[in-house]
Write a protein that holds these residues in place. Structure first.
Motif, mmCIF file in Angstrom:
data_model
loop_
_atom_site.group_PDB
_atom_site.id
_atom_site.type_symbol
_atom_site.label_atom_id
_atom_site.label_comp_id
_atom_site.label_asym_id
_atom_site.label_seq_id
_atom_site.Cartn_x
_atom_site.Cartn_y
_atom_site.Cartn_z
ATOM 1 N N GLY A 157 53.547 -8.491 -6.634
ATOM 2 C CA GLY A 157 52.652 -8.938 -7.688
ATOM 3 C C GLY A 157 52.035 -10.298 -7.453
ATOM 4 N N LEU A 166 47.988 1.063 -9.989
ATOM 5 C CA LEU A 166 49.235 1.263 -9.255
ATOM 6 C C LEU A 166 49.894 2.531 -9.774
ATOM 7 N N LEU A 176 61.046 -1.957 -11.636
ATOM 8 C CA LEU A 176 59.823 -2.517 -11.076
ATOM 9 C C LEU A 176 60.089 -3.990 -10.813
ATOM 10 N N THR A 180 55.671 -7.786 -10.789
ATOM 11 C CA THR A 180 54.670 -6.846 -11.308
ATOM 12 C C THR A 180 53.917 -7.455 -12.478
ATOM 13 N N LEU A 183 50.355 -9.084 -11.903
ATOM 14 C CA LEU A 183 49.190 -8.342 -11.439
ATOM 15 C C LEU A 183 48.105 -8.421 -12.520
ATOM 16 N N LEU A 189 48.961 1.376 -14.883
ATOM 17 C CA LEU A 189 50.289 1.387 -14.284
ATOM 18 C C LEU A 189 50.957 2.699 -14.655
#
Length: 362
Positions: A157, A166, A176, A180, A183, A189
């Motif tokens: 990220g 993603l 995750l 992340t 991002l 997502l």
């Protein structure tokens, strides 16, 4: 005689100077046209190579310069590996499609693809993405569905700052990575059909996220982070078929939310009779829960206290005007979110946004 020769010489020099004066911009124009022609030739030289559906067990020696390929389609073959040397020479590739093969890994040289925008590696047997994928900073879309991924690179990220989509559904992901949440360009997502135990706690940085799908993690996913209510661009939220008993009250802050899927969960809050009446009633219920949670403030030191202390929600119910009442839940009254205390501004002023690791790299 001497004077006339001198006069002729001066006149000829003046004419020569004038000629050069007029020729210089013309020469510049010619050079500019040549550069433009070269650029157009370079663009024309970039080609699409389609080797899909040919039952290839290995890649043949390419007949053209790999640096001229802008899209390489190797999908629907029997490839078990992609040579490092091949990937390293795809200097201008923008789209790389290797879906539906027998790949167990990707080459580390994928980090050389500085212009890569779309990567599709779905329907393979890949267990992890190479850490070098973080060097593909132009990436906008990654599709790694239907693999055997158990983890993603920890710092993914912090590097893929242009990533908009993603998709990692149908894998074996338990978590995750916390990065992340950095991002900031992410719009979609998709992490359904995994083994997710939890989501990153700090989601407020995902300021452009419109679709979040973490459905069908079944018995593994039991809670959602309170910061999910600060995803102010969120339009669609799917948390169906998990083991969630209580939805965070902050969901009531999601002004743009148009679709909420919660079926297949053992929900107690909100109760199913509220859920059955639709999204609008669920949102009012969650807002009412925030407004009437005086007795729980001392227990909640995180997002709840931040929102209530800043006055985002009024503890006293609004008494002006009448609201339409719903069967099964007719005592719902709430105040609109506005002003400096809105979750949007709180997300922007979050310490995690100000001191995020990505900023330190800048």
């Amino acid at each position: 005689m001497y004077e006339s020769v001198l006069q002729l010489y001066i006149m000829s020099m003046y004419q020569l100077q004038q000629f050069h004066h007029h020729q210089q911009p013309m020469m510049k124009m010619d050079s500019m046209r040549k550069r433009e022609r070269n650029k157009s030739v370079d663009k024309e030289r970039l080609q699409v190579m389609d080797l899909s559906g040919m039952s290839l067990d290995f890649l043949p020696k390419p007949s053209l310069d790999l640096a001229t390929i802008c899209k390489l389609d190797l999908s629907n073959n029997n490839l078990q590996e992609i040579p490092e040397s091949l990937t390293a020479r795809l200097l201008n590739v923008i789209v790389l499609d290797v879906r539906s093969n027998q790949l167990k890994s990707l080459p580390n040289s994928i980090g050389c693809l500085s212009k890569l925008k779309v990567l599709n590696v779905s329907a393979n047997f890949i267990q992890s993405l190479p850490k070098t994928i973080e060097n593909c900073r132009a990436l906008e879309e990654v599709n790694a569905n239907f693999n055997k991924l158990s983890m993603l690179p920890d710092t993914i990220g912090f590097e893929l700052i242009n990533l908009k989509k993603l998709s990692v559904n149908s894998n074996k992901l338990m978590y995750l990575p916390s990065s992340t949440s950095h991002l900031t360009a992410l719009k979609v997502l998709d992490a359904r059909l995994n083994c997710l135990r939890a989501l990153p706690e700090d989601l407020e940085n995902l300021i452009n996220l419109e679709t979040l799908n973490v459905s069908q993690n079944f018995q593994y996913l039991e809670t959602l982070p309170y910061s999910i209510g600060l995803l102010l661009s969120l339009v669609e939220l799917d948390v169906s078929y998990n083991n969630i008993k209580i939805l965070p009250e902050s969901i009531g802050c999601l002004k743009k939310l148009q679709k909420l899927s919660v079926e297949g969960n053992p929900l107690t809050c909100p109760p199913m009779e509220v859920v059955d009446q639709g999204l609008h009633v669920v949102m009012e219920y969650m807002q009412h829960k925030i407004n009437s949670s005086d007795e729980n403030k001392s227990k909640k030191k995180g997002w709840m206290v931040k929102i209530v202390k800043c006055g985002t929600f009024n503890i006293k119910h609004v008494r002006h005007g009448k609201r339409p009442e719903h069967a099964g839940y007719n005592m719902l009254k709430h105040q609109k979110i506005n002003g400096l205390a809105s979750p949007g501004l709180m997300g922007m002023l979050s310490p995690l946004r100000i001191f995020s690791p990505r900023r330190s790299f800048d």
